[in-house]
Enzyme design. Structure first.
Site, PDB file in Angstrom:
ATOM      1  N   HIS A   1      83.191  42.201  61.533  1.00 30.62           N
ATOM      2  CA  HIS A   1      81.900  41.858  62.128  1.00 30.62           C
ATOM      3  C   HIS A   1      81.852  40.382  62.509  1.00 30.62           C
ATOM      4  O   HIS A   1      81.276  40.017  63.542  1.00 30.62           O
ATOM      5  CB  HIS A   1      80.775  42.202  61.157  1.00 30.62           C
ATOM      6  CG  HIS A   1      80.655  43.667  60.883  1.00 30.62           C
ATOM      7  ND1 HIS A   1      80.093  44.187  59.737  1.00 30.62           N
ATOM      8  CD2 HIS A   1      81.035  44.748  61.621  1.00 30.62           C
ATOM      9  CE1 HIS A   1      80.129  45.498  59.777  1.00 30.62           C
ATOM     10  NE2 HIS A   1      80.700  45.867  60.907  1.00 30.62           N
TER      11      HIS A   1
ATOM     12  N   ILE B   1      77.202  36.813  54.890  1.00 26.26           N
ATOM     13  CA  ILE B   1      77.968  36.613  56.115  1.00 26.26           C
ATOM     14  C   ILE B   1      77.879  37.832  57.016  1.00 26.26           C
ATOM     15  O   ILE B   1      77.836  37.714  58.246  1.00 26.26           O
ATOM     16  CB  ILE B   1      79.424  36.262  55.735  1.00 26.26           C
ATOM     17  CG1 ILE B   1      79.445  34.932  54.973  1.00 26.26           C
ATOM     18  CG2 ILE B   1      80.318  36.189  56.965  1.00 26.26           C
ATOM     19  CD1 ILE B   1      80.691  34.702  54.149  1.00 26.26           C
ATOM     20  N   ASP B   2      77.833  39.010  56.425  1.00 25.54           N
ATOM     21  CA  ASP B   2      77.768  40.244  57.206  1.00 25.54           C
ATOM     22  C   ASP B   2      76.466  40.306  58.004  1.00 25.54           C
ATOM     23  O   ASP B   2      76.470  40.579  59.210  1.00 25.54           O
ATOM     24  CB  ASP B   2      77.870  41.435  56.258  1.00 25.54           C
ATOM     25  CG  ASP B   2      78.580  42.629  56.884  1.00 25.54           C
ATOM     26  OD1 ASP B   2      79.130  42.497  57.989  1.00 25.54           O
ATOM     27  OD2 ASP B   2      78.597  43.695  56.246  1.00 25.54           O
ATOM     28  N   ASP B   3      75.338  40.088  57.338  1.00 24.66           N
ATOM     29  CA  ASP B   3      74.059  40.090  58.048  1.00 24.66           C
ATOM     30  C   ASP B   3      74.017  39.005  59.110  1.00 24.66           C
ATOM     31  O   ASP B   3      73.493  39.224  60.210  1.00 24.66           O
ATOM     32  CB  ASP B   3      72.915  39.880  57.055  1.00 24.66           C
ATOM     33  CG  ASP B   3      72.466  41.177  56.435  1.00 24.66           C
ATOM     34  OD1 ASP B   3      71.600  41.841  57.013  1.00 24.66           O
ATOM     35  OD2 ASP B   3      72.984  41.535  55.364  1.00 24.66           O
TER      36      ASP B   3
END
Length: 655
Positions: free
Chosen positions: A474, A398-400
């Site tokens: 993010h 999810i971060d990427d």
């Protein structure tokens, strides 16, 4: 993009001074502009012809030691690889004879044991000064018996430790339904990929001939595993210690047919998750254990699965100019590329610059269009995310995904419909991966079972994947940029973030060190989502950041802050952590503050002639405290982002 005050991505807070009204000194601005331009040129010079960026990912010498132990176990260890790895391992030894898990950190027992054994494999004399100092320190810490489980598993492969003296996890675990406690999907994806092959290894209990004895690493070689009393039965530790005794008994009476079937099922699970590049999950530990497990199941080294698996491990090797060979635990091209694009765009590179368009094309091609392990919990959710590595289709994160979407929106792509479609899929997938508390984790949904971390087997670091402030931040920033700041699902994330703020005004950093990373992630996200700079949460964060600024104008935080509160926001100033603090302050409307002026000056003054920064300190986090990372591109992308936003305004987009 034109700055707005409606809460959209990159919005300049209503009370922030406009760039044209700046009272910053000409000298400060000139220094920042020069540093900004040099940093732009540095990044452009380091872009791959295919469009991506990737810095070295440095961890600790257990990667190198275990690589040699794997090759010894398989009978493929060669002299060139051994000596090159030994050269690197020796170079990382501390003056007291130990090895640490991060630069400047204290000696760590398991790391030192594994490094010592690797050097013995390389032929180092145990009586040599550097080896004698290491073994004496190991004995003083309790010897091999006090090392972590994974270290003792490696030693058991050669008879240096007894399998009976190791915790058990049976391969029958593969049959536990997903609702049952301790099923494999209760573990974080990195732990899941490691544990499944280790259940096979634990069941098979192989022993290869030991090339030498390790008596010098025991406090008493006649009693290498002194008895330790169990914890009280009413405690969690005591309960799980007794469960482990039950599992040991089960190992002796397991039904042979069921055991064989379980190992075959686990083997199929492993093979099904091998990536196109031959690796597993894009990370070294699962790949190493998967190779061992499949070899024990009868796969020979010429089998395509093992041949490609071993080849993938070779690609994790970084050969240095002095001939040393360092093993990366993972590779970070998607993460590095999206951060580089954001940095370059915010620094003023035109949005249609060929380097940005090429990077966008590469990122678009990396989108994962098929279900992975995440779909076990979300079977109806359509795919639409990005992974961290070159190849990791089973585990997009999810971060990427959030950062790639933010990066794509900064590029003026010749096919905007293609970008829109990819970001739309990412938006749908990201919303679908929201945990029930309103926040987001890295890889899975509601991966918060309290049981996996209690297992005696799981003493190697974090083994679950709960939501974190940095990932949630993010995501909120990304969703706000898509005009969804007021979507109820986004608001739930914002509410969660506000509730997670520490009493001192900071936020905990799960994937970066530590409170500086968390705060540097959350403040820009909250402002992008529409919180005014005057909001109490933002002001508390600003006050905290100003209070922890170093005397030299930078910011730094040692990894010991994860286990010792006295280290919070304490440490030598680093380029990446100084940039994180600046990103928060700039988002909060502090562009004219003394703290920002001093921080920007520190970045400009410490920049090297080639436009980069030197940063030996580890500022990335794999597992808080237990596994630390030095991302070699962090020292370039984050300072450039901060300089660009200082000069151009928060969230500036090139062109």
């Amino acid at each position: 993009m034109t700055a707005t005050t409606d809460g959209s991505a990159g919005a300049i807070p209503p009370d922030a001074p406009a760039a044209s009204e700046s009272v910053r000194t000409p000298a400060a601005l000139d220094g920042a502009r020069q540093a900004n331009q040099r940093a732009i040129e540095y990044l452009l010079d380091h872009q791959d012809d295919e469009g991506w960026w990737k810095g070295d990912l440095e961890t600790n010498v257990t990667m190198d030691a275990e690589d040699l132990l794997l090759r010894q176990f398989l009978g493929i260890r060669d002299e060139k690889t051994t000596q090159a790895s030994a050269l690197f391992i020796r170079g990382e030894q501390r003056a007291d004879g130990t090895w640490a898990t991060f630069y400047g950190g204290p000696g760590e027992l398991s790391t030192t044991v594994e490094a010592y054994v690797a050097l013995r494999l390389a032929g180092d004399d145990p009586e040599a000064e550097h080896m004698a100092k290491a073994s004496a320190w190991i004995r003083a810490q309790g010897g091999i018996a006090s090392a972590r489980v994974f270290t003792r598993i490696w030693l058991a492969l050669f008879g240096w430790w007894k399998w009976d003296d190791l915790p058990q996890l049976p391969p029958e675990l593969i049959y536990f339904p997903k609702w049952f406690p301790l099923n494999i999907y209760d573990f974080g994806c990195w732990a899941r990929q490691t544990i499944v092959p280790l259940t096979i290894v634990s069941a098979k209990r192989p022993v290869r001939p030991a090339p030498f004895a390790l008596d010098e690493l025991h406090t008493d070689a006649r009693d290498p595993n002194p008895h330790k009393p169990l914890a009280p039965v009413a405690s969690w530790d005591g309960a799980f210690q007794r469960l482990d005794k039950v599992l040991h008994t089960y190992h002796k009476v397991a039904v042979p047919g069921l055991r064989r079937m379980a190992m075959r099922s686990a083997g199929r699970w492993i093979v099904e998750r091998q990536e196109n590049d031959g690796c597993w999950g894009g990370i070294q530990p699962p790949a190493v254990y998967s190779v061992i497990a499949l070899h024990l199941l009868g796969y020979d080294l010429d089998h395509p699965v093992l041949r490609e698996g071993l080849a993938s491990l070779d690609r994790f090797a970084v050969w240095r100019e002095d001939g040393a060979r360092m093993i990366e635990a993972c590779q970070s091209p998607v993460w590095d590329t999206c951060l580089a694009v954001i940095a370059l765009a915010d620094a003023g590179l035109p949005a249609d610059h060929p380097a940005l368009v090429k990077a966008a094309d590469w990122m678009l091609a990396e989108e994962i269009a098929r279900p992975g392990d995440w779909s076990v919990r979300r079977p109806q959710l359509a795919p639409g995310g990005w992974a961290f590595e070159f190849h990791n289709d089973n585990y997009p994160d999810i971060d990427d995904t959030a950062e790639v979407a933010l990066a794509l929106r900064r590029v003026r792509h010749p096919d905007p419909a293609r970008v829109d479609a990819a970001v739309k899929r990412a938006t749908t997938w990201t919303y679908g991966m929201q945990s029930k508390n309103g926040a987001w984790a890295a890889f899975d949904v509601d991966n918060t079972s309290p049981f996996p971390n209690r297992l005696p087997f799981c003493d190697f670091g974090e083994v679950i994947d709960p939501p974190s402030a940095d990932v949630t931040a993010h995501v909120v920033e990304f969703l706000a940029g898509e005009g969804k700041a007021h979507d109820p699902r986004t608001r739930r994330g914002i509410t969660w973030l506000l509730a997670e703020q520490e009493a001192n005004g900071a936020w905990f950093g799960r994937w970066g060190v530590n409170y500086l990373y968390g705060t540097g992630s959350v403040v820009p996200a909250l402002v992008a989502a529409g919180l005014p700079a005057a909001h109490p949460a933002i002001r508390r964060a600003v006050d905290w950041l100003e209070s922890v600024q170093n005397d030299d104008g930078g910011w730094g935080e040692d990894l010991r802050s994860y286990v010792d509160e006295s280290w919070v926001a304490r440490g030598e100033s680093t380029a990446s952590q100084t940039a994180w603090a600046l990103l928060a302050l700039l988002a909060a409307g502090e562009r004219e503050s003394k703290a920002v002026e001093r921080g920007v000056a520190w970045l400009a003054e410490t920049q090297q002639a080639d436009g980069g920064w030197d940063e030996p300190y580890f500022t990335g986090t794999g597992f808080p405290w237990d596994f630390s990372i030095n991302y070699h591109l962090y020292r370039q992308v984050f300072p450039l982002t901060a300089l660009g936003r200082y000069l151009n305004g928060p969230g500036h987009e090139g062109g």
